[in-house]
Design an enzyme around this catalytic site. Structure first.
Site, PDB file in Angstrom:
ATOM      1  CD  GLU A 120       2.084   5.123   0.841  1.00 56.66           C
ATOM      2  OE1 GLU A 120       2.258   6.350   0.810  1.00 56.66           O
ATOM      3  OE2 GLU A 120       1.432   4.488   0.002  1.00 56.66           O
ATOM      4  CD  GLU A 140       4.980   2.984  -2.960  1.00 53.90           C
ATOM      5  OE1 GLU A 140       4.126   2.440  -2.249  1.00 53.90           O
ATOM      6  OE2 GLU A 140       6.126   3.280  -2.536  1.00 53.90           O
TER       7      GLU A 140
END
Length: 266
Positions: A120, A140
């Site tokens: 990210e 995730e």
């Protein structure tokens, strides 16, 4: 300087090098790391002698994502920085480049793990180099979580949507070669050479007119979601003033005189 026990800051000429420094945890994010990162980004923005930033990790890894235990405050690690988070509840997002875009070009040098929050943060950088054994991925969903660091917005704008959705929805890992093939990184180099390659690119950036470099970066991002007509108008507004700077005049003189230009940000 933004140094903390988990983030080191050093200079290589006009390049600031920010290094995630928690190798025993594959540089998983901690409070000390986030505070140091945020301070490092601000220092790079405010110091006109800095023309580029190289962002990397120590000990053969880039970043393995969030350390939920550390961020939850279990134990005393990082306790001295907790007031910073209370004073600015957005600090962690700025540190991770979700809510902050540095003025100077940011070049990522990735070795080893660059997963979850690491991938990210990578999306907030401008130019990306990876060692050939680097691993990328957004894990995730495998843990029933959401990649809330910006990936559902940014990733589809940086790589083809089919690849973005596969990465987001499967949570699988990607090799450096796969990451390069889908456009997530621009260079794959032998292991251990990512930092050297990033510094080489930074030196090329540093040799250019700093006002022009910053204006070009700003224009690329601010026009990304505009129509072509609106984007061209915004580009002209951003770019035309650069031609009236002392840097532009110096660049023209140096070209005519067949010498290296000496830019002064004027």
């Amino acid at each position: 300087m933004g140094d903390t026990e988990h983030l080191t800051v050093r200079r290589e000429g006009a390049t600031m090098v920010l290094t995630l420094n928690r190798p025993e945890a594959r540089n998983a994010l901690s409070i000390a790391m986030l505070v140091g990162l945020y301070d490092g980004w601000l220092e790079a923005d405010e110091d006109d002698s800095v023309r580029s930033v190289v962002f990397t990790g120590a000990g053969g890894s880039f970043c393995a994502g969030m350390d939920l235990k550390a961020l939850a405050g279990r134990g005393m690690e990082g306790e001295q920085y907790r007031d910073r988070l209370k004073a600015d509840p957005d600090l962690h997002w700025k540190a991770m480049l979700r809510h902050h875009r540095p003025r100077k070009p940011v070049i990522a040098a990735v070795e080893g793990y660059c997963v979850a929050g690491g991938t990210e943060m990578l999306q907030g950088t401008d130019i990306r180099v990876a060692g050939e054994s680097a691993t990328f991925g957004l894990f995730e969903v495998r843990r029933g979580l959401f990649p809330i660091g910006g990936s559902t917005v940014r990733l589809q704008r940086q790589i083809p949507r089919t690849h973005a959705l596969e990465m987001l929805l499967t949570g699988r890992s990607y090799t450096a070669r796969e990451a390069a093939a889908i456009g997530l990184v621009g260079h794959v180099v032998p292991d251990g050479e990512a930092l050297d390659k990033a510094l080489e690119i930074a030196e090329r950036v540093n040799a250019c007119g700093p006002l022009a470099v910053e204006a070009v970066k700003a224009s690329v991002y601010e026009t990304a979601e505009l129509t072509e007509a609106d984007g061209l108008a915004a580009e002209l507004a951003r770019g035309w003033p650069v031609f009236d700077t002392a840097d532009a005049k110096e660049g023209a003189r140096a070209f005519a005189e067949k010498r290296a230009p000496v830019y002064r940000r004027a």
